[in-house]
Design an enzyme around this catalytic site. Structure first.
Site, short mmCIF file in Angstrom:
data_model
loop_
_atom_site.label_atom_id
_atom_site.label_comp_id
_atom_site.label_asym_id
_atom_site.label_seq_id
_atom_site.Cartn_x
_atom_site.Cartn_y
_atom_site.Cartn_z
CG ASP A 154 57.96 -38.70 75.85
OD1 ASP A 154 57.80 -39.37 75.03
OD2 ASP A 154 57.41 -37.89 75.32
CG ASP A 168 59.30 -38.89 69.97
OD1 ASP A 168 58.53 -39.45 69.61
OD2 ASP A 168 59.36 -38.46 71.04
#
Length: 204
Positions: A154, A168
């Site tokens: 991330d 995402d």
């Protein structure tokens, strides 16, 4: 009245059946082509979504330093590299195996659902969901600490509240689109309950 016995009926005789074209296609042919085209659209969107996720993760790993965020829009949007053991936006740390199984279940759902595909909107939604899910699942299967327990890369920090990635973004976009399609009453096969008959392709 016919002048001779055996004289053929005229071409305009209403009892004579109208000629049919030898090139006529079955009524279902167009539906099959449309479904094939929609499935192709789904695959293209999934591939693009997956590639965008994996390429940006490779870029983040090669460029960013953990613990050293880079401001993009002040402190509201940053590039901040972390390894996430949880779900989207760092939710559910410590449940990596469960999340991996859920990701596989999502893939099975998409594959089964795609067999009834008859809507452009659903092709986009399922394509983004497939690409995003595969992107994060790849991390869980191939990255440390091991298969099924791998940590997701991330690097997009939103307002300092949560950190996500491109996968995402596609997953959330798919969820929003599915919600809009549901509000409009558009089924996966393109039907609307109030219309009662097949309506595919154009319902997006």
């Amino acid at each position: 009245m016919q002048d001779e016995t055996g004289t053929p009926l005229s071409a305009t005789d209403p009892q004579q059946p109208a000629p049919t074209s030898s090139h006529a296609e079955p009524a279902s042919h167009g539906a099959r082509v449309s479904r094939r085209g929609l499935f192709g659209l789904l695959v293209v969107i999934a591939v693009v979504s997956y590639a965008a996720d994996q390429l940006t993760k490779l870029w983040a790993l090669a460029t960013l330093v953990p613990g050293d965020p880079i401001d993009v829009v002040g402190e509201y949007l940053r590039l901040n590299l972390i390894r996430n053991a949880g779900a989207a936006f760092s939710i559910g740390n410590g449940a990596t195996w469960v999340l991996t199984l859920i990701a596989f279940a999502v893939l099975v759902f998409i594959i089964v659902t795609a067999r009834r595909l008859g809507s452009v909107g659903w092709a986009w939604a399922l394509g983004m969901l497939l690409g995003g899910s595969l992107g994060n699942l790849t991390d869980r299967m191939l990255r440390e600490p091991g298969p099924g327990r791998g940590h997701v890369v991330d690097f997009i920090d939103y307002f300092g509240l949560f950190i996500g990635n491109v996968a995402d973004i596609f997953i959330v976009s798919a969820a929003i689109l599915i919600g809009l399609l549901a509000l409009r009453g558009v089924g996966v096969d393109g039907r609307r309950p109030e219309r009662g008959r097949h309506e595919a392709g154009a319902d997006a």
